[in-house]
Scaffold this motif. Sequence first.
Motif, PDB file in Angstrom:
ATOM      1  N   PHE A  12      -3.599 -99.955  51.385  1.00 29.71           N
ATOM      2  CA  PHE A  12      -4.544 -99.634  52.430  1.00 29.71           C
ATOM      3  C   PHE A  12      -3.746 -99.128  53.867  1.00 29.71           C
ATOM      4  N   GLU A  13      -3.909 -98.789  54.700  1.00 35.12           N
ATOM      5  CA  GLU A  13      -3.485 -98.545  55.685  1.00 35.12           C
ATOM      6  C   GLU A  13      -4.007 -99.622  56.833  1.00 35.12           C
ATOM      7  N   THR A  14      -3.132 -99.757  57.498  1.00 35.55           N
ATOM      8  CA  THR A  14      -3.344-100.825  58.940  1.00 35.55           C
ATOM      9  C   THR A  14      -1.729-100.739  59.941  1.00 35.55           C
ATOM     10  N   GLY A  15      -2.084-101.136  61.002  1.00 40.66           N
ATOM     11  CA  GLY A  15      -1.431-100.912  62.192  1.00 40.66           C
ATOM     12  C   GLY A  15      -1.123-102.419  62.461  1.00 40.66           C
ATOM     13  N   HIS A  16       0.468-102.445  63.136  1.00 43.72           N
ATOM     14  CA  HIS A  16       0.363-104.414  63.783  1.00 43.72           C
ATOM     15  C   HIS A  16       1.384-103.214  64.442  1.00 43.72           C
ATOM     16  N   ALA A  17       1.772-105.088  65.571  1.00 47.31           N
ATOM     17  CA  ALA A  17       2.639-104.711  66.811  1.00 47.31           C
ATOM     18  C   ALA A  17       3.335-105.966  66.093  1.00 47.31           C
ATOM     19  N   LEU A  18       4.407-106.345  66.483  1.00 50.49           N
ATOM     20  CA  LEU A  18       5.520-107.038  66.443  1.00 50.49           C
ATOM     21  C   LEU A  18       5.255-108.554  67.942  1.00 50.49           C
ATOM     22  N   PHE A  19       5.344-108.658  67.980  1.00 47.54           N
ATOM     23  CA  PHE A  19       5.358-109.438  70.043  1.00 47.54           C
ATOM     24  C   PHE A  19       6.983-109.739  69.550  1.00 47.54           C
ATOM     25  N   GLY A  20       7.180-109.720  70.599  1.00 56.66           N
ATOM     26  CA  GLY A  20       9.120-110.010  70.666  1.00 56.66           C
ATOM     27  C   GLY A  20      10.068-110.177  70.138  1.00 56.66           C
ATOM     28  N   TYR A  21       9.548-109.049  69.792  1.00 59.94           N
ATOM     29  CA  TYR A  21      10.767-108.255  68.366  1.00 59.94           C
ATOM     30  C   TYR A  21      11.554-107.680  69.381  1.00 59.94           C
ATOM     31  N   ASP A  22      12.830-107.411  68.435  1.00 59.65           N
ATOM     32  CA  ASP A  22      13.496-106.743  69.082  1.00 59.65           C
ATOM     33  C   ASP A  22      13.622-105.156  69.216  1.00 59.65           C
ATOM     34  N   GLY A  23      13.095-104.456  68.306  1.00 59.68           N
ATOM     35  CA  GLY A  23      13.314-103.187  67.185  1.00 59.68           C
ATOM     36  C   GLY A  23      11.916-102.309  67.922  1.00 59.68           C
ATOM     37  N   LYS A  24      11.698-101.491  67.119  1.00 60.44           N
ATOM     38  CA  LYS A  24      10.789-100.193  67.288  1.00 60.44           C
ATOM     39  C   LYS A  24       9.865-101.087  66.936  1.00 60.44           C
ATOM     40  N   CYS A  25       9.317-101.819  65.952  1.00 57.90           N
ATOM     41  CA  CYS A  25       7.870-102.655  65.546  1.00 57.90           C
ATOM     42  C   CYS A  25       7.342-103.895  66.594  1.00 57.90           C
ATOM     43  N   LYS A  26       8.309-103.554  67.904  1.00 56.86           N
ATOM     44  CA  LYS A  26       7.132-104.409  69.159  1.00 56.86           C
ATOM     45  C   LYS A  26       6.928-103.413  69.218  1.00 56.86           C
ATOM     46  N   ASN A  27       6.121-101.981  68.795  1.00 53.01           N
ATOM     47  CA  ASN A  27       5.174-100.884  69.286  1.00 53.01           C
ATOM     48  C   ASN A  27       3.897-100.873  68.096  1.00 53.01           C
ATOM     49  N   THR A  77      -6.186-102.847  62.822  1.00 53.87           N
ATOM     50  CA  THR A  77      -4.831-103.186  63.621  1.00 53.87           C
ATOM     51  C   THR A  77      -4.799-104.321  63.786  1.00 53.87           C
ATOM     52  N   VAL A  78      -3.693-105.330  62.955  1.00 52.62           N
ATOM     53  CA  VAL A  78      -3.531-106.279  63.459  1.00 52.62           C
ATOM     54  C   VAL A  78      -2.579-106.558  64.330  1.00 52.62           C
ATOM     55  N   PHE A  79      -3.466-108.133  65.217  1.00 50.61           N
ATOM     56  CA  PHE A  79      -2.094-108.211  66.047  1.00 50.61           C
ATOM     57  C   PHE A  79      -2.225-110.274  66.402  1.00 50.61           C
ATOM     58  N   ASN A  80      -1.137-110.468  66.605  1.00 52.22           N
ATOM     59  CA  ASN A  80      -0.970-112.270  66.857  1.00 52.22           C
ATOM     60  C   ASN A  80      -2.134-112.365  68.474  1.00 52.22           C
ATOM     61  N   LYS A  81      -2.633-113.368  67.844  1.00 50.26           N
ATOM     62  CA  LYS A  81      -3.983-113.589  68.663  1.00 50.26           C
ATOM     63  C   LYS A  81      -3.834-114.411  69.987  1.00 50.26           C
ATOM     64  N   ASN A  82      -1.825-115.342  69.914  1.00 48.93           N
ATOM     65  CA  ASN A  82      -1.714-115.432  71.684  1.00 48.93           C
ATOM     66  C   ASN A  82      -0.509-114.556  71.954  1.00 48.93           C
ATOM     67  N   THR A  83      -0.674-113.476  71.299  1.00 54.89           N
ATOM     68  CA  THR A  83       0.798-112.453  72.232  1.00 54.89           C
ATOM     69  C   THR A  83      -0.397-111.771  73.323  1.00 54.89           C
TER      70      THR A  83
END
Length: 150
Positions: A12-27, A77-83
Motif C-alpha cells: 500500500f501507498e501512504t504519506g506521512h510527516a514526522l512533526f518535530g523530527y530533525d531531518g527530511k521526514c518532517k516534510n 496521509t497520516v498525521f499525529n493528531k496533536n501536531t
Amino acid sequence: MSTIRITKIFNFETGHALFGYDGKCKNVHGHSYKLYVTVIGKPITDTKNTKYGMVIDFSDLKKIVKEEIVDVFDHATVFNKNTPHIELAAELQTRGHHVILVEYQPTSENMVIDFAKKITNRLPEGIQLHALKLQETESSYAEWYASDNE
C-alpha cells in the motif's frame, strides 16, 4: 500436529510527516509500504472442514488485513493528531483527501504496533499473530514479534 507459520504480503501507498523530527521526514512525503503478516497455528485436521489442512485460509487473512490496514491506509496521509500538521490535515480533508489522524508519531515502528493490535483483534480462535514486518523503503523496515510483546 505441527505448529505452522504462514505469511502473506500486502502493498500500500501512504504519506506521512514526522512533526518535530530533525531531518527530511518532517516534510510530508510518502512510501510504498510492504507489510508481511505472519500468523501461527495448527493446520485443521477435520477432513469434513472445507479448510482442511490450512492454518487459516489465505483469503481469510487477506480479508482481515485489507479491511483493517490496506483499505484504510492506502493512498492516505497520516498525521499525529496533536501536531501543528493538524491545520494541513484539515485543509487536505476539505479538498477531498483521505487523511488519518492517529494518537502516535506515524513512524514505521508505531504503525507496526498499531497494525498488530488491529490484526490481533480480528484473528479467529486458535490463530495468533506471530510477526509483522513493515518495510518502508528497500533497505528499511520495522518488525513486531508477539514473543517480544508478551
